[in-house]
Design an enzyme around this catalytic site. Structure first.
Site, short mmCIF file in Angstrom:
data_model
loop_
_atom_site.label_atom_id
_atom_site.label_comp_id
_atom_site.label_asym_id
_atom_site.label_seq_id
_atom_site.Cartn_x
_atom_site.Cartn_y
_atom_site.Cartn_z
N ASP A 114 39.88 48.14 28.48
CA ASP A 114 39.18 49.43 28.40
C ASP A 114 39.26 50.06 27.01
O ASP A 114 38.61 51.07 26.75
CB ASP A 114 39.73 50.40 29.45
CG ASP A 114 39.42 49.92 30.84
OD1 ASP A 114 38.30 49.44 31.06
OD2 ASP A 114 40.30 50.00 31.72
N LYS A 156 41.82 59.11 35.08
CA LYS A 156 40.79 58.79 36.09
C LYS A 156 41.23 57.62 36.96
O LYS A 156 41.14 57.69 38.19
CB LYS A 156 39.48 58.42 35.37
CG LYS A 156 38.49 57.71 36.25
CD LYS A 156 37.23 57.31 35.51
CE LYS A 156 37.26 55.96 34.82
NZ LYS A 156 37.11 54.78 35.67
N ASN A 157 41.72 56.55 36.33
CA ASN A 157 42.01 55.33 37.10
C ASN A 157 43.28 55.43 37.93
O ASN A 157 43.59 54.53 38.71
CB ASN A 157 42.07 54.12 36.16
CG ASN A 157 40.68 53.75 35.66
OD1 ASN A 157 39.68 54.30 36.14
ND2 ASN A 157 40.61 52.83 34.71
N CYS A 178 27.96 44.55 38.25
CA CYS A 178 27.95 45.77 37.44
C CYS A 178 27.80 45.38 35.98
O CYS A 178 27.72 44.20 35.66
CB CYS A 178 29.22 46.59 37.67
SG CYS A 178 30.64 45.97 36.79
N ARG A 228 32.34 40.88 39.06
CA ARG A 228 33.40 41.73 39.62
C ARG A 228 33.47 41.68 41.14
O ARG A 228 33.19 42.67 41.84
CB ARG A 228 33.23 43.19 39.15
CG ARG A 228 33.59 43.37 37.70
CD ARG A 228 33.50 44.81 37.28
NE ARG A 228 34.70 45.57 37.56
CZ ARG A 228 34.81 46.87 37.34
NH1 ARG A 228 33.78 47.54 36.89
NH2 ARG A 228 35.93 47.51 37.60
N ARG A 261 31.58 59.76 33.12
CA ARG A 261 32.41 59.20 34.18
C ARG A 261 33.88 59.17 33.78
O ARG A 261 34.75 59.12 34.64
CB ARG A 261 31.98 57.76 34.49
CG ARG A 261 30.61 57.66 35.12
CD ARG A 261 30.28 56.24 35.47
NE ARG A 261 31.27 55.66 36.38
CZ ARG A 261 31.28 54.40 36.76
NH1 ARG A 261 30.39 53.55 36.31
NH2 ARG A 261 32.21 53.96 37.60
N1 EPU Z 1 38.51 40.11 40.18
C1 EPU Z 1 38.12 39.10 41.03
N2 EPU Z 1 38.22 39.32 42.37
C2 EPU Z 1 38.70 40.48 42.88
C3 EPU Z 1 39.08 41.51 42.02
C4 EPU Z 1 38.97 41.29 40.66
O1 EPU Z 1 37.69 38.03 40.60
O2 EPU Z 1 38.76 40.61 44.12
C5 EPU Z 1 38.39 39.91 38.72
C6 EPU Z 1 37.39 40.88 38.09
O3 EPU Z 1 36.06 40.40 38.20
C7 EPU Z 1 37.89 40.98 36.68
C8 EPU Z 1 39.41 40.84 36.84
O4 EPU Z 1 39.62 40.25 38.12
O5 EPU Z 1 37.41 39.89 35.94
C9 EPU Z 1 40.18 42.15 36.77
O6 EPU Z 1 39.60 43.09 37.67
P1 EPU Z 1 40.45 44.26 38.36
O7 EPU Z 1 40.34 44.11 39.83
O8 EPU Z 1 41.81 44.31 37.76
O9 EPU Z 1 39.62 45.53 37.90
P2 EPU Z 1 39.26 46.80 38.77
O10 EPU Z 1 40.41 47.15 39.64
O11 EPU Z 1 37.93 46.61 39.39
C10 EPU Z 1 40.28 48.48 37.06
C11 EPU Z 1 39.79 49.68 36.31
C12 EPU Z 1 38.83 49.24 35.21
C13 EPU Z 1 39.60 48.29 34.28
C14 EPU Z 1 40.15 47.10 35.08
C15 EPU Z 1 40.99 46.15 34.27
C16 EPU Z 1 39.82 51.43 37.96
C17 EPU Z 1 39.06 52.34 38.82
N3 EPU Z 1 39.12 50.57 37.23
O12 EPU Z 1 39.12 47.87 37.62
O13 EPU Z 1 38.45 50.39 34.49
O14 EPU Z 1 38.75 47.82 33.28
O15 EPU Z 1 40.96 47.60 36.17
O16 EPU Z 1 42.08 46.82 33.72
O17 EPU Z 1 41.04 51.48 37.91
C18 EPU Z 1 37.01 51.82 33.33
O18 EPU Z 1 37.79 52.75 33.58
O19 EPU Z 1 36.08 51.90 32.49
C19 EPU Z 1 37.18 50.53 34.02
C20 EPU Z 1 36.21 49.64 34.13
#
Ligand code: EPU
Length: 422
Positions: free
Chosen positions: A307, A23-24, A117, A122, A399
């Site tokens: 995850d 998915k990701n 969320c 986030r 999801r």
């Molecule tokens: N963060 C910030 N600012 C930003 C972006 C992120 O402070 O602009 C923080 C977030 O709040 C968090 C950390 O950085 O504390 C990591 O967030 P990241 O951006 O890496 O997460 P994401 O891209 O929103 C993806 C996966 C998540 C997974 C995380 C961490 C997808 C679609 N989602 O989220 O997957 O937990 O990386 O590996 O790829 C899931 O599949 O259940 C899921 C939540």
């Protein structure tokens, strides 16, 4: 009509589970279609609610999407809007990934801020900081980010991320692939899904080097072609079923996947007593002896994936001894703790750490899935628990886990989906 899962625990899982596409990985790969006016074909796309949501986002922009089994053909030759609306972004944060490609190809984009969320605040500040470094101006109006590229297009930039962010790395890679000049992303995320995106962009004619390390260098090109690309296996589904095998004392073979995506998870599970056998197209995983308590800290890849924290906590709840699990990625990712406690787990949370003292048995109870991964944590616990567990809020599980109950049933689990009584 809401549905629930009923699981009668205590049956060792035995057999083979074919792992779906990730998915990701599929989400950013589908968004990459916005970078070209040529047909873009993705195979091994899982049939999941999040994939339907990103398809809706793309269709709102004017993308023509065709579905044929696990293959999606996407055509972004006639974009009619550059707005990602709140109604869709609030249900799935990954929708903000359209920002980078829309800015790169069309020079403007309006994307709803996702809001908080279940996992915490986030923010998307790092996405926006990176885009600003490429010359983008961002204003906030009525909950939307209104972003504009310079008149002569996005400029390559050298950008160091304050926090390692998977989504920001992807957004900026997508944007930089057709920006002017060189972009260097430092402190970039190293997840296998980042490598998958880089490989797909390069197959489209981009020049992305260094994916999988913390420094990614992108030489912008004028335009990209369509391509055919196969989504990588879902390492999170893989890890979840591996843990389900262990907690039930089962013996599962997971195919269409690889242990190479799970280095730290493998190491941790081996310490807990798991035995792995690598096969050509996957691996076999079974528990040898009692489940031993192991301490874990979640970290960006190659560390232990956040995850997989919830299903691992379910596994540890019946360990011999104790386990300390520390969550460093999300501030609010222990929502499954009170649910596991309802099943008899002994867990104390102190800030970002949870101390799990193993109990002999979990017992079935009505519980909730509070997010995708908390949901699979409940499934893993329920498969081993004595008696019946009822899991509600299944929309979270839907999801992220394709044909969950069919895959488990085929390996001997007693699991059924029912309509919820309201
Ligand atoms: N963060 C910030 N600012 C930003 C972006 C992120 O402070 O602009 C923080 C977030 O709040 C968090 C950390 O950085 O504390 C990591 O967030 P990241 O951006 O890496 O997460 P994401 O891209 O929103 C993806 C996966 C998540 C997974 C995380 C961490 C997808 C679609 N989602 O989220 O997957 O937990 O990386 O590996 O790829 C899931 O599949 O259940 C899921 C939540």
């Amino acid at each position: 009509m809401p549905t629930i899962l009923k699981i009668q625990g205590g049956k060792p899982l035995k057999g083979t589970i074919e792992i779906s596409g990730a998915k990701n990985s599929a989400l950013p790969l589908m968004v990459a279609c916005l970078l070209t006016d040529k047909p873009f074909i993705l195979s091994n796309v899982p049939n999941l609610a999040d994939i339907r949501t990103i398809t809706q986002v793309l269709e709102t922009l004017g993308v023509i999407a065709h579905e044929d089994g696990n293959t999606r053909t996407l055509n972004a030759s006639n974009i009619i809007s550059t707005t990602a609306p709140y109604e869709l972004v609030k249900t799935m944060r990954a929708s903000v990934l359209v920002l980078g490609p829309l800015l790169a190809r069309f020079g403007h984009a309006k994307v709803s801020l996702p809001g908080g969320c279940a996992l915490g605040a986030r923010a998307i500040d790092v996405h926006l900081e990176g885009l600003r470094a490429m010359g983008v101006t961002c204003d906030l109006e009525e909950g939307y980010v209104i972003a504009k590229a310079p008149k002569d297009g996005l400029k390559g930039a050298h950008f160091t991320m304050r926090v390692v962010s998977v989504g920001a790395t992807e957004n900026l890679m997508l944007a930089a692939s057709i920006a002017k000049g060189e972009t260097v992303l430092q402190n970039a995320a190293r997840e296998p899904e980042i490598i998958d995106l880089a490989n797909c962009l390069n197959a489209m004619g981009a020049d992305v080097q260094g994916a999988g390390t913390d420094t990614i260098t992108i030489q912008g090109v004028d335009s990209l072609n369509g391509t055919q690309y196969k989504v990588m296996p879902d390492r999170l589904e893989t890890g979840s079923y591996a843990m389900a095998s262990l907690i039930t004392g089962g013996d599962l073979t997971l195919t269409n996947t690889s242990l190479k995506y799970l280095p730290m998870v493998r190491e941790t599970l081996e310490k807990a007593g798991a035995v792995f056998e690598e096969l050509d197209n996957g691996f076999r995983v079974a528990q040898k002896g009692p489940i031993i308590g192991v301490d874990v800290m979640t970290e960006p890849y190659p560390g232990f994936a956040t995850d997989l924290q919830a299903p691992f906590m379910a596994l540890m709840s019946v360990c011999e001894g104790a386990s300390m699990i520390t969550e460093t990625i999300f501030e609010n990712r222990f929502m499954h703790v009170p649910e596991l406690a309802r099943m008899g787990a002994n867990i104390q949370v102190h800030g970002a750490s949870a101390m799990i003292r193993g109990v002999k048995n979990l017992s079935g109870a009505p519980v909730m899935a509070t997010d995708i991964r908390a949901g699979i944590g409940m499934v893993v616990a329920a498969l081993a628990a004595k008696g019946e567990t009822t899991i509600s809020r299944l929309y979270h599980l839907d999801r992220g886990y394709e044909t969950l109950e069919a895959k488990l049933q085929a390996c001997g689990a007693v699991v059924e989906r029912h309509k919820a009584e309201i």
